[in-house]
Design a protein around this motif. Structure first.
Motif, PDB file in Angstrom:
ATOM      1  N   VAL A  15       0.881 -15.683  10.915  1.00 57.40           N
ATOM      2  CA  VAL A  15       0.243 -16.640  11.818  1.00 57.40           C
ATOM      3  C   VAL A  15       0.951 -16.526  13.156  1.00 57.40           C
ATOM      4  CG1 VAL A  15      -0.323 -19.063  12.265  1.00 57.40           C
ATOM      5  CG2 VAL A  15      -0.302 -18.184   9.909  1.00 57.40           C
ATOM      6  N   PHE A  16       0.225 -16.097  14.183  1.00 59.93           N
ATOM      7  CA  PHE A  16       0.808 -15.906  15.502  1.00 59.93           C
ATOM      8  C   PHE A  16       0.385 -17.027  16.440  1.00 59.93           C
ATOM      9  CE2 PHE A  16       0.430 -11.482  13.852  1.00 59.93           C
ATOM     10  CZ  PHE A  16       1.782 -11.188  13.809  1.00 59.93           C
ATOM     11  N   PHE A  17       1.230 -17.248  17.463  1.00 52.87           N
ATOM     12  CA  PHE A  17       0.992 -18.332  18.414  1.00 52.87           C
ATOM     13  C   PHE A  17       0.892 -17.827  19.846  1.00 52.87           C
ATOM     14  CE2 PHE A  17       3.051 -19.885  14.636  1.00 52.87           C
ATOM     15  CZ  PHE A  17       2.373 -21.049  14.339  1.00 52.87           C
ATOM     16  N   HIS A  18       1.161 -16.535  20.027  1.00 57.00           N
ATOM     17  CA  HIS A  18       1.054 -15.922  21.356  1.00 57.00           C
ATOM     18  C   HIS A  18       0.514 -14.504  21.175  1.00 57.00           C
ATOM     19  CE1 HIS A  18       2.012 -14.405  25.348  1.00 57.00           C
ATOM     20  NE2 HIS A  18       2.303 -15.638  25.725  1.00 57.00           N
ATOM     21  N   PRO A  19      -0.458 -14.059  21.997  1.00 50.67           N
ATOM     22  CA  PRO A  19      -1.027 -12.717  21.838  1.00 50.67           C
ATOM     23  C   PRO A  19       0.004 -11.597  21.915  1.00 50.67           C
ATOM     24  CG  PRO A  19      -2.363 -14.029  23.343  1.00 50.67           C
ATOM     25  CD  PRO A  19      -1.115 -14.821  23.083  1.00 50.67           C
ATOM     26  N   ALA A  20       1.059 -11.798  22.707  1.00 45.49           N
ATOM     27  CA  ALA A  20       2.062 -10.745  22.886  1.00 45.49           C
ATOM     28  C   ALA A  20       2.969 -10.576  21.668  1.00 45.49           C
ATOM     29  CB  ALA A  20       2.917 -11.027  24.123  1.00 45.49           C
ATOM     30  N   SER A  21       2.831 -11.448  20.680  1.00 44.30           N
ATOM     31  CA  SER A  21       3.641 -11.308  19.468  1.00 44.30           C
ATOM     32  C   SER A  21       3.172 -10.144  18.609  1.00 44.30           C
ATOM     33  CB  SER A  21       3.604 -12.597  18.646  1.00 44.30           C
ATOM     34  OG  SER A  21       4.285 -13.639  19.318  1.00 44.30           O
ATOM     35  N   ALA A  22       1.904  -9.728  18.778  1.00 39.54           N
ATOM     36  CA  ALA A  22       1.389  -8.601  17.988  1.00 39.54           C
ATOM     37  C   ALA A  22       0.179  -7.942  18.620  1.00 39.54           C
ATOM     38  CB  ALA A  22       1.032  -9.069  16.574  1.00 39.54           C
ATOM     39  N   TYR A  23      -0.773  -8.726  19.086  1.00 36.44           N
ATOM     40  CA  TYR A  23      -2.084  -8.201  19.461  1.00 36.44           C
ATOM     41  C   TYR A  23      -2.054  -7.261  20.661  1.00 36.44           C
ATOM     42  CZ  TYR A  23      -3.200 -12.258  16.555  1.00 36.44           C
ATOM     43  OH  TYR A  23      -3.246 -13.182  15.538  1.00 36.44           O
ATOM     44  N   THR A  24      -1.177  -7.484  21.596  1.00 35.75           N
ATOM     45  CA  THR A  24      -1.091  -6.603  22.773  1.00 35.75           C
ATOM     46  C   THR A  24       0.030  -5.569  22.627  1.00 35.75           C
ATOM     47  OG1 THR A  24       0.428  -8.104  23.931  1.00 35.75           O
ATOM     48  CG2 THR A  24      -1.931  -8.455  24.261  1.00 35.75           C
ATOM     49  N   GLN A  25       0.624  -5.488  21.456  1.00 38.84           N
ATOM     50  CA  GLN A  25       1.802  -4.649  21.262  1.00 38.84           C
ATOM     51  C   GLN A  25       1.548  -3.398  20.419  1.00 38.84           C
ATOM     52  OE1 GLN A  25       5.024  -4.926  22.312  1.00 38.84           O
ATOM     53  NE2 GLN A  25       4.762  -6.793  23.506  1.00 38.84           N
ATOM     54  N   TYR A  26       1.212  -3.607  19.144  1.00 39.06           N
ATOM     55  CA  TYR A  26       1.276  -2.516  18.164  1.00 39.06           C
ATOM     56  C   TYR A  26      -0.087  -1.853  17.994  1.00 39.06           C
ATOM     57  CZ  TYR A  26       5.618  -4.985  17.546  1.00 39.06           C
ATOM     58  OH  TYR A  26       6.826  -5.604  17.774  1.00 39.06           O
ATOM     59  N   ILE A  27      -0.550  -1.232  19.094  1.00 40.71           N
ATOM     60  CA  ILE A  27      -1.915  -0.716  19.143  1.00 40.71           C
ATOM     61  C   ILE A  27      -2.138   0.462  18.193  1.00 40.71           C
ATOM     62  CG2 ILE A  27      -2.342  -1.523  21.494  1.00 40.71           C
ATOM     63  CD1 ILE A  27      -1.645   1.260  22.507  1.00 40.71           C
ATOM     64  N   TRP A  28      -1.088   1.163  17.799  1.00 36.16           N
ATOM     65  CA  TRP A  28      -1.236   2.288  16.868  1.00 36.16           C
ATOM     66  C   TRP A  28      -1.197   1.827  15.414  1.00 36.16           C
ATOM     67  CZ3 TRP A  28       2.951   5.956  19.390  1.00 36.16           C
ATOM     68  CH2 TRP A  28       2.469   6.419  20.626  1.00 36.16           C
ATOM     69  N   TYR A  29      -0.863   0.568  15.184  1.00 40.11           N
ATOM     70  CA  TYR A  29      -0.538   0.134  13.830  1.00 40.11           C
ATOM     71  C   TYR A  29      -1.390  -1.009  13.283  1.00 40.11           C
ATOM     72  CZ  TYR A  29       3.538   2.996  14.722  1.00 40.11           C
ATOM     73  OH  TYR A  29       4.346   4.059  15.017  1.00 40.11           O
ATOM     74  N   LEU A  30      -1.798  -1.916  14.131  1.00 39.00           N
ATOM     75  CA  LEU A  30      -2.493  -3.112  13.656  1.00 39.00           C
ATOM     76  C   LEU A  30      -3.960  -3.073  14.072  1.00 39.00           C
ATOM     77  CD1 LEU A  30       0.221  -5.786  14.529  1.00 39.00           C
ATOM     78  CD2 LEU A  30      -0.140  -4.596  12.353  1.00 39.00           C
ATOM     79  N   PRO A  31      -4.861  -3.631  13.254  1.00 39.79           N
ATOM     80  CA  PRO A  31      -6.290  -3.615  13.585  1.00 39.79           C
ATOM     81  C   PRO A  31      -6.582  -4.305  14.912  1.00 39.79           C
ATOM     82  CG  PRO A  31      -5.947  -4.274  11.298  1.00 39.79           C
ATOM     83  CD  PRO A  31      -4.596  -4.247  11.940  1.00 39.79           C
ATOM     84  N   GLN A  32      -7.509  -3.750  15.653  1.00 38.37           N
ATOM     85  CA  GLN A  32      -7.883  -4.340  16.936  1.00 38.37           C
ATOM     86  C   GLN A  32      -8.483  -5.726  16.745  1.00 38.37           C
ATOM     87  OE1 GLN A  32     -10.588  -1.893  19.182  1.00 38.37           O
ATOM     88  NE2 GLN A  32     -10.575  -3.237  20.969  1.00 38.37           N
ATOM     89  N   HIS A  33      -9.242  -5.892  15.672  1.00 39.32           N
ATOM     90  CA  HIS A  33      -9.809  -7.205  15.351  1.00 39.32           C
ATOM     91  C   HIS A  33      -8.760  -7.989  14.557  1.00 39.32           C
ATOM     92  CE1 HIS A  33     -13.628  -5.833  16.876  1.00 39.32           C
ATOM     93  NE2 HIS A  33     -13.616  -4.810  16.045  1.00 39.32           N
ATOM     94  N   TYR A  34      -7.968  -8.762  15.280  1.00 36.96           N
ATOM     95  CA  TYR A  34      -6.793  -9.395  14.666  1.00 36.96           C
ATOM     96  C   TYR A  34      -7.140 -10.414  13.595  1.00 36.96           C
ATOM     97  CZ  TYR A  34      -7.667 -13.176  18.042  1.00 36.96           C
ATOM     98  OH  TYR A  34      -8.232 -14.192  18.776  1.00 36.96           O
ATOM     99  N   THR A  35      -8.371 -10.948  13.603  1.00 34.43           N
ATOM    100  CA  THR A  35      -8.740 -11.945  12.587  1.00 34.43           C
ATOM    101  C   THR A  35      -8.865 -11.311  11.205  1.00 34.43           C
ATOM    102  OG1 THR A  35     -11.075 -11.614  13.148  1.00 34.43           O
ATOM    103  CG2 THR A  35      -9.930 -13.444  14.228  1.00 34.43           C
ATOM    104  N   LYS A  36      -8.865  -9.981  11.135  1.00 37.92           N
ATOM    105  CA  LYS A  36      -8.948  -9.309   9.837  1.00 37.92           C
ATOM    106  C   LYS A  36      -7.662  -9.467   9.030  1.00 37.92           C
ATOM    107  CE  LYS A  36     -10.786  -5.268   9.443  1.00 37.92           C
ATOM    108  NZ  LYS A  36     -11.070  -3.815   9.651  1.00 37.92           N
ATOM    109  N   TYR A  37      -6.519  -9.618   9.727  1.00 37.20           N
ATOM    110  CA  TYR A  37      -5.252  -9.628   9.002  1.00 37.20           C
ATOM    111  C   TYR A  37      -4.332 -10.796   9.381  1.00 37.20           C
ATOM    112  CZ  TYR A  37      -2.802  -8.059  13.187  1.00 37.20           C
ATOM    113  OH  TYR A  37      -2.255  -7.990  14.448  1.00 37.20           O
ATOM    114  N   SER A  38      -4.749 -11.645  10.318  1.00 30.50           N
ATOM    115  CA  SER A  38      -3.846 -12.699  10.787  1.00 30.50           C
ATOM    116  C   SER A  38      -4.622 -13.929  11.240  1.00 30.50           C
ATOM    117  CB  SER A  38      -2.992 -12.181  11.953  1.00 30.50           C
ATOM    118  OG  SER A  38      -3.809 -11.965  13.094  1.00 30.50           O
ATOM    119  N   VAL A  39      -3.853 -14.978  11.537  1.00 30.55           N
ATOM    120  CA  VAL A  39      -4.411 -16.219  12.080  1.00 30.55           C
ATOM    121  C   VAL A  39      -3.754 -16.457  13.432  1.00 30.55           C
ATOM    122  CG1 VAL A  39      -4.610 -18.722  11.765  1.00 30.55           C
ATOM    123  CG2 VAL A  39      -4.825 -17.195   9.796  1.00 30.55           C
ATOM    124  N   PHE A  40      -4.544 -16.922  14.399  1.00 29.57           N
ATOM    125  CA  PHE A  40      -3.987 -17.217  15.719  1.00 29.57           C
ATOM    126  C   PHE A  40      -4.170 -18.694  16.043  1.00 29.57           C
ATOM    127  CE2 PHE A  40      -4.465 -17.485  20.425  1.00 29.57           C
ATOM    128  CZ  PHE A  40      -3.160 -17.132  20.751  1.00 29.57           C
TER     129      PHE A  40
END
Length: 232
Positions: free
Chosen positions: A136-161
């Motif tokens: 569960v993330f609270f800021h986009p920079a914690s994952a969504y704007t960072q690990y572009i080679w590793y995490l799905p672009q559609h962040y709702t598939k694997y996390s909650v914001f």
């Protein structure tokens, strides 16, 4: 130096101001030797029973006026029947330095809270993925704007914001938000998280996985792609 602007740098957290920086996963506690090690771990996480709706492992940041950790800890303590807290105090007996304590907490939790700490990203986010716990993330920079080679672009598939401003102004109740997510969606997110495990771990460097690709493999592929794009 102009030459350094052409150098790609792999970091555990990249800067939004430097296009030549790419974020790669923090190392976790798991360094498998074979494909079978990874597949067995994934299957174990699929069967893992979850006793807590959500959990948090960390310490407050009272010196930081922007930190929401204190409020998160308060919400977790107020939801003691649903939330499990592992407080990381600055002492020689800091339980958060014990891999078994952290991993047991995350394995027992459906959701793992990942607020910013000293910086936007946390190693804990990758520990939670390794444990099959939905971050569960609270800021986009914690994952969504960072690990572009590793995490799905559609962040709702694997996390909650949950926007940190809502935690800060008291308009977001974490327990209520997570409890309202349909069981079918939770199951789909958990499957996606477990599927991500090979991609975010670093295998034993003395050996090599045969068919699976780990975080190092994806870093090499990413760099080769960047070089090819520059050449083109």
């Amino acid at each position: 130096m102009p030459e350094l602007k052409n150098m790609s740098m792999l970091l555990i957290e990249s800067s939004p101001y430097h296009s030549n920086e790419v974020a790669i996963p923090y190392p976790t506690y798991f360094h498998p030797s074979t494909d079978d090690d990874v597949l067995q771990w994934q299957e174990k996480m699929r069967r893992q029973k979850k006793r807590h709706l959500f959990s948090f492992a960390g310490a407050p940041r009272p010196q930081s006026l922007k930190s929401i950790r204190g409020r998160i800890i308060q919400q977790c303590q107020a939801s003691s029947s649903k939330c499990k807290l592992l407080e990381c105090r600055k002492s020689s007996k800091n339980v958060c330095h014990d891999p078994s304590s952290v991993m047991k907490l995350f394995q027992d939790s459906v959701f793992c809270l990942q607020p910013p700490g000293d910086s936007f990203t946390r190693r804990s986010a990758f520990d939670s993925i390794l444990a099959g716990c939905i971050p569960v993330f609270f800021h986009p920079a914690s994952a969504y704007t960072q690990y572009i080679w590793y995490l799905p672009q559609h962040y709702t598939k694997y996390s909650v914001f949950i926007p940190e401003d809502r935690i800060r102004n008291g308009t977001a109740n974490i327990e209520q938000i997570l409890a309202r997510i349909p069981e079918k969606e939770v199951s789909a997110m958990r499957k996606e998280v477990i599927k991500l495990i090979p991609k975010v771990i670093y295998a034993d460097p003395k050996l090599r996985l045969e068919t699976l690709e780990d975080a190092f493999d994806f870093a090499v592929k990413g760099i080769i792609q960047r070089v090819n794009e520059v050449r083109q």
